[in-house]
Design a protein around this motif. Structure first.
Motif, PDB file in Angstrom:
ATOM      1  N   PHE A 204       7.593  78.116 -23.702  1.00 40.78           N
ATOM      2  CA  PHE A 204       8.455  78.506 -24.809  1.00 40.78           C
ATOM      3  C   PHE A 204       8.525  80.020 -25.013  1.00 40.78           C
ATOM      4  CE2 PHE A 204       6.832  74.214 -25.809  1.00 40.78           C
ATOM      5  CZ  PHE A 204       8.022  73.546 -25.610  1.00 40.78           C
TER       6      PHE A 204
ATOM      7  N   SER B 130      11.191  82.127 -27.097  1.00 36.94           N
ATOM      8  CA  SER B 130      11.878  81.169 -27.969  1.00 36.94           C
ATOM      9  C   SER B 130      11.243  81.237 -29.353  1.00 36.94           C
ATOM     10  CB  SER B 130      11.752  79.747 -27.416  1.00 36.94           C
ATOM     11  OG  SER B 130      12.386  79.632 -26.164  1.00 36.94           O
ATOM     12  N   SER B 131      11.968  80.774 -30.369  1.00 36.37           N
ATOM     13  CA  SER B 131      11.405  80.784 -31.723  1.00 36.37           C
ATOM     14  C   SER B 131      11.929  79.619 -32.546  1.00 36.37           C
ATOM     15  CB  SER B 131      11.728  82.104 -32.429  1.00 36.37           C
ATOM     16  OG  SER B 131      13.113  82.202 -32.678  1.00 36.37           O
TER      17      SER B 131
ATOM     18  N   SER C 220      15.756  79.476 -31.531  1.00 36.61           N
ATOM     19  CA  SER C 220      16.410  80.212 -30.455  1.00 36.61           C
ATOM     20  C   SER C 220      15.758  79.850 -29.131  1.00 36.61           C
ATOM     21  CB  SER C 220      16.300  81.724 -30.702  1.00 36.61           C
ATOM     22  OG  SER C 220      14.948  82.132 -30.591  1.00 36.61           O
ATOM     23  N   GLY C 221      16.406  80.236 -28.043  1.00 40.54           N
ATOM     24  CA  GLY C 221      15.879  79.925 -26.721  1.00 40.54           C
ATOM     25  C   GLY C 221      15.815  78.423 -26.511  1.00 40.54           C
ATOM     26  N   LYS C 222      14.658  77.933 -26.108  1.00 38.11           N
ATOM     27  CA  LYS C 222      14.497  76.492 -25.866  1.00 38.11           C
ATOM     28  C   LYS C 222      14.576  75.675 -27.150  1.00 38.11           C
ATOM     29  CE  LYS C 222      12.326  76.676 -21.452  1.00 38.11           C
ATOM     30  NZ  LYS C 222      11.373  76.096 -20.533  1.00 38.11           N
TER      31      LYS C 222
ATOM     32  N   CYS D 149      16.996  76.211 -29.463  1.00 38.05           N
ATOM     33  CA  CYS D 149      18.341  76.387 -29.986  1.00 38.05           C
ATOM     34  C   CYS D 149      18.803  75.115 -30.696  1.00 38.05           C
ATOM     35  CB  CYS D 149      19.277  76.738 -28.836  1.00 38.05           C
ATOM     36  SG  CYS D 149      20.886  77.289 -29.372  1.00 38.05           S
TER      37      CYS D 149
END
Length: 103
Positions: free
Chosen positions: A47, A50-51, A73-75, A77
């Protein structure tokens, strides 16, 4: 303001996974109830970069606190759900400092 380590376990020397970054404010006149606005920002592993965004009420003296995940966000989302927080450690002699456990 907070910028606390997000670790694999409750031990401060556990592997660093990220940071809990944001703000909280006392939001109740009758109990220790905080308004929490924070990002769980991951810096390692699957991760990384990501957040999760968390916004909710944290009644710090409750055994378990539930706070909603309002995005990510990121993974993460379009993330939705909630986190469960428990106190892993409470140091009343140090002014009530505590470590959150289990999210």
């Amino acid at each position: 303001m907070i910028d606390d380590p997000l670790t694999e376990g409750p031990d401060r020397n556990s592997k660093l996974l990220g940071h809990a970054q944001g703000i909280y404010a006392l939001a109740s006149q009758e109990e220790a109830g905080l308004l929490m606005a924070m990002n769980l920002a991951f810096v390692s592993g699957d991760f990384n970069d990501s957040s999760l965004a968390v916004l909710g009420r944290n009644t710090v003296l409750s055994n378990v606190r539930e706070m909603p995940v309002v995005g990510g966000s990121g993974k993460f989302c379009f993330a939705m759900g909630y986190v469960l927080a428990t106190a892993a450690e409470l140091d009343a002699a140090a002014g009530g400092n505590y470590n959150e456990g289990g999210c």
